[in-house]
Design an enzyme around this catalytic site. Structure first.
Site, PDB file in Angstrom:
ATOM      1  N   LYS A 206     -24.561  87.541  -6.870  1.00 25.12           N
ATOM      2  CA  LYS A 206     -25.487  87.157  -8.087  1.00 25.12           C
ATOM      3  C   LYS A 206     -25.028  85.725  -8.365  1.00 25.12           C
ATOM      4  CE  LYS A 206     -23.023  90.320 -10.739  1.00 25.12           C
ATOM      5  NZ  LYS A 206     -22.514  91.002  -9.914  1.00 25.12           N
TER       6      LYS A 206
ATOM      7  N   GLY B 181     -13.683 104.210 -16.464  1.00 25.73           N
ATOM      8  CA  GLY B 181     -14.234 102.926 -14.572  1.00 25.73           C
ATOM      9  C   GLY B 181     -15.706 102.794 -15.187  1.00 25.73           C
TER      10      GLY B 181
ATOM     11  N   GLY C 282     -28.180  97.084  -8.017  1.00 25.94           N
ATOM     12  CA  GLY C 282     -27.670  96.950  -7.101  1.00 25.94           C
ATOM     13  C   GLY C 282     -29.119  98.524  -5.962  1.00 25.94           C
TER      14      GLY C 282
ATOM     15  N   GLY D 287     -22.263  99.677  -7.855  1.00 27.30           N
ATOM     16  CA  GLY D 287     -21.233 100.781  -7.024  1.00 27.30           C
ATOM     17  C   GLY D 287     -21.162 100.449  -5.715  1.00 27.30           C
TER      18      GLY D 287
ATOM     19  N   ARG E 278      -9.772  88.751   3.220  1.00 31.76           N
ATOM     20  CA  ARG E 278      -8.202  88.329   2.562  1.00 31.76           C
ATOM     21  C   ARG E 278      -6.962  87.709   3.227  1.00 31.76           C
ATOM     22  NH1 ARG E 278      -7.656  86.278  -3.477  1.00 31.76           N
ATOM     23  NH2 ARG E 278      -9.773  86.381  -3.532  1.00 31.76           N
TER      24      ARG E 278
ATOM     25  N   GLU F 273     -14.368  96.958 -16.186  1.00 33.65           N
ATOM     26  CA  GLU F 273     -12.938  96.025 -15.578  1.00 33.65           C
ATOM     27  C   GLU F 273     -12.640  95.977 -16.747  1.00 33.65           C
ATOM     28  OE1 GLU F 273     -13.951  93.589 -12.771  1.00 33.65           O
ATOM     29  OE2 GLU F 273     -16.089  94.458 -12.587  1.00 33.65           O
TER      30      GLU F 273
ATOM     31  N   VAL G  87     -29.668  92.088  -7.381  1.00 34.63           N
ATOM     32  CA  VAL G  87     -29.598  92.339  -9.207  1.00 34.63           C
ATOM     33  C   VAL G  87     -29.878  93.998  -8.755  1.00 34.63           C
ATOM     34  CG1 VAL G  87     -31.451  92.320 -10.800  1.00 34.63           C
ATOM     35  CG2 VAL G  87     -30.489  90.418  -9.047  1.00 34.63           C
TER      36      VAL G  87
ATOM     37  N   ASP H  36     -22.946  88.136 -16.391  1.00 37.45           N
ATOM     38  CA  ASP H  36     -23.133  88.681 -15.662  1.00 37.45           C
ATOM     39  C   ASP H  36     -25.005  89.186 -15.489  1.00 37.45           C
ATOM     40  OD1 ASP H  36     -23.166  91.406 -13.081  1.00 37.45           O
ATOM     41  OD2 ASP H  36     -24.413  92.070 -14.605  1.00 37.45           O
TER      42      ASP H  36
ATOM     43  N   LYS I  76     -28.395  87.414 -13.696  1.00 40.89           N
ATOM     44  CA  LYS I  76     -29.715  88.576 -13.000  1.00 40.89           C
ATOM     45  C   LYS I  76     -30.874  87.632 -13.444  1.00 40.89           C
ATOM     46  CE  LYS I  76     -26.420  91.823 -12.033  1.00 40.89           C
ATOM     47  NZ  LYS I  76     -26.112  93.913 -12.790  1.00 40.89           N
TER      48      LYS I  76
END
Lengths: 427, 427
Positions: A102, A184, A131, A301, A42, A187, A129, A198, A202
């Site tokens: 996704k 971490g 990772g 990740g 962006r 979020e 889906v 989420d 999936k």
């Protein structure tokens, strides 16, 4: 093979790093070098720290996709628009697309698949889906000779971390979520994870592949984990179970429909999914001939997601060089997605009742009136009160929830203190 | 798409059943019907019970493969010859091959791959390792953008059943093997399983895919589980470990070689492989970007193996219809396979020693002379005797085994009562 990368956040940065670090291996595996010719972000002026040639950056994603010297497009921006327009433009121009998006696939995958098919090019999305866990390829290819009965997945690391902590330390939901944020694993706004959006995206993608049927996120019944209490976890423990946030895609045994849903559920501690701790993901597949399979790994990740993206990049680059196309969308079965009320499930119900003769008979009568069969019941007296824990046999979800509604108004029932579905056992 | 089936035992029968039961789905997924046009068996006159048109059977496998109306060949006979000749003939005629033949692939896979490449046709073998568990496709395709560091597999159901029973019930090796035989988990002659030949073939196949290097069963260091004792299992338990028969394919950290081996090893109980019980199989993969992955399921049996075969059949049939070829052999890296002596491992050593001052110093001196660093030591006195349990840091296997040899002759050491490698921890 000249590549355009859309997005350069955590995953995109790792893709750039791997393209460089593994350049020799990737070239040998593909048959020619992979060259990154542009990166759309962006605000190109903000990208500083990266050890990447600044001339690669552009704010004009649409222009980058359209460039004649772009052979293949990777998208790790996420979200519906403008990613959808960029990917449709790439596919319509015959450029293969590798995406981790996704949300887009679960909301309007059909448009992307149709564009890929019309142009005879590839749309790959292993990273969407689980990772780095290979799931799309096993469902789309390895199990293509079999009939999938059920897919049970732990596909959201945040909720699995929270539920693992609640189970292992006795923490409340709020405490466990705070810890996930501090480490971490959650979020700043965790609602997409906690409320199940989420996982629902999936679930739609996995259901589509498992059952050769178009499924969107709107078809997915969804309950988040925000209402799971320490008492629910303790109740599960007493049953030899643990609580997991599951994505379930299941073929109905008696109708020819499928059920796709996301909700917290008790599963037996002996089930392979019960041992999947913290932010790990795993998907458990039951197929007629293959039996039980499980795929396990890091579901999110930068590096794991980039690994999945690059596996797809190698495959589509090989295809493009050979002038061929990998397996496309398979939606021939077009099975109906059942409403949740018609989906067959089992309930675990915890009641606070008055400890008087006849209460159990009253409660049992409510189940019988809805044609729900009780599998086990346990009564613990506590002075004037008693707790009653019931586990049902499988029944239509509508009958189960109507039973619970009736229980709430029943004389002798002080409170319905816990209701949770039970998964992972024999049908 | 007309199919020849070579072999009609447990797996072959299940393939015939699935081709019929799933005919509609298979045709929709491939794009045209799959028709079984011939089945080669040694004694067609003996095949009676099967509900299969007897006109399909022939004793002439070579003739069946050569027939003009055969488009695709499935081989589930096993063994090197005559399967090798039949498959080479099929590939040379441009007919794609789907095989479950691990012994052939591990001994002369190169000849098959070369023939497939020369004819521009497919050689698929998902069923050769881990039954229905997708392993070949994830290693060959999903991880193609990554660098695999290590593959640790439980790939033999018989030995895993025996070791699970020894661990859970305290049974001796002989007792556990007898139980495995009674339950159908061990063959009448279990030596191919117990002595590690079956796992070694699978290790060679996995190493080839993981490291893009030709590896044959002759490259695989192999120790069976016949010498594992109840004391070894108990010793592992005291260390928080369990004993598993592991197939290991590993990239050396300091040289550019690989190590491929099969042997019993202690692994921590917290490792995901430790929970793989009885006849189940699982393969644990560590890759640079993907991190840790695990694939779990039923590693053998008619239906799971047939599921893997048919997944491959769908893929190669689609390829053939589209006039394309799937990914072929990848052996560009051609890494050297290190001899076991140069492979870096860790040892767990159990000694019976005299309980006198200076014994520990003598023992520690032997380790030091071979430059082997000791990680932990525990001494338990028992009257005149004592037991000494040592775990080493990582060292070349040759140094470790030379240390053990020296210990055997040392004054004060009555016996080396247990030696086992340790896997599954940090490097």
């Amino acid at each position: 093979m000249r590549i355009a990368l859309l997005g350069c956040g955590v995953v995109g940065t790792e893709i750039v790093r791997l393209l460089r670090a593994n350049a020799g291996d990737l070239a040998a595996r593909v048959g020619e070098p992979l060259e990154l010719v542009g990166i759309a972000v962006r605000r190109p002026e903000r990208v500083r720290d990266l050890d990447i040639d600044s001339a690669l950056f552009t704010a004009d994603a649409a222009g980058l996709v359209a460039r004649d010297d772009v052979d293949l497009v990777i998208e790790v921006v996420g979200g519906i628009e403008p990613a959808r327009d960029w990917l449709l433009a790439a596919l319509r121009a015959g450029k293969p697309v590798v995406t981790a998006n996704k949300a887009l696939l679960a909301s309007d995958g059909a448009a992307l698949h149709d564009a890929a098919a019309a142009a005879g090019t590839d749309l790959y999305y292993e990273a969407a889906v689980g990772g780095a866990i290979p799931l799309i390829r096993p469902l789309r290819e390895s199990l293509a000779g079999d009939r999938v009965r059920r897919v049970l997945g732990i596909v959201n690391g945040t909720t699995n971390f929270v539920l693992t902590r609640m189970d292992e330390t006795g923490a409340s939901f709020t405490e466990a979520l705070a810890e996930a944020g501090a480490l971490g694993y959650a979020e700043a706004d965790p609602s997409a994870d906690i409320d199940g959006y989420d996982a629902a995206a999936k679930a739609a993608i996995m259901a589509q592949l498992a059952f050769h049927t178009r499924v969107t996120i709107d078809d997915v019944y969804r309950v988040g984990i925000g209402d799971v209490t320490a008492a629910d976890i303790a109740g599960a423990r007493e049953m030899g179970c643990t609580v997991k946030a599951l994505a379930v895609a299941e073929r109905s045994a008696d109708t020819d429909g499928i059920s796709v849903r996301v909700h917290p559920a008790m599963i037996p501690r002996a089930h392979p999914l019960a041992g999947v701790r913290e932010a790990f993901n795993a998907v458990f597949v039951e197929a007629e001939a293959a039996g039980q399979l499980m795929f396990y790994g890091q579901g999110a990740g930068g590096a794991p997601t980039a690994s999945a993206v690059l596996g797809d990049v190698v495959a589509v680059a090989r295809n493009r060089i050979a002038g061929r196309r990998g397996p496309g969308e398979s939606s021939y079965a077009a099975l109906p997605v059942l409403p949740m009320g018609r989906t067959v499930t089992k309930y675990h119900v915890n009641l606070d009742v008055t400890d008087k003769t006849g209460v159990l008979a009253t409660v049992a009568g409510a189940f019988a009136r809805h044609d729900v069969s009780i599998r086990s019941v346990r009564q613990d007296g506590r002075g004037d009160d008693a707790s009653l824990v019931l586990v049902t046999h499988a029944a239509p979800d509508a009958a189960l929830s109507a039973t619970v509604e009736e229980l709430r108004g029943l004389a002798g029932v002080r409170a319905v203190s816990g209701v949770m579905r039970v998964e992972g056992g024999e049908p």
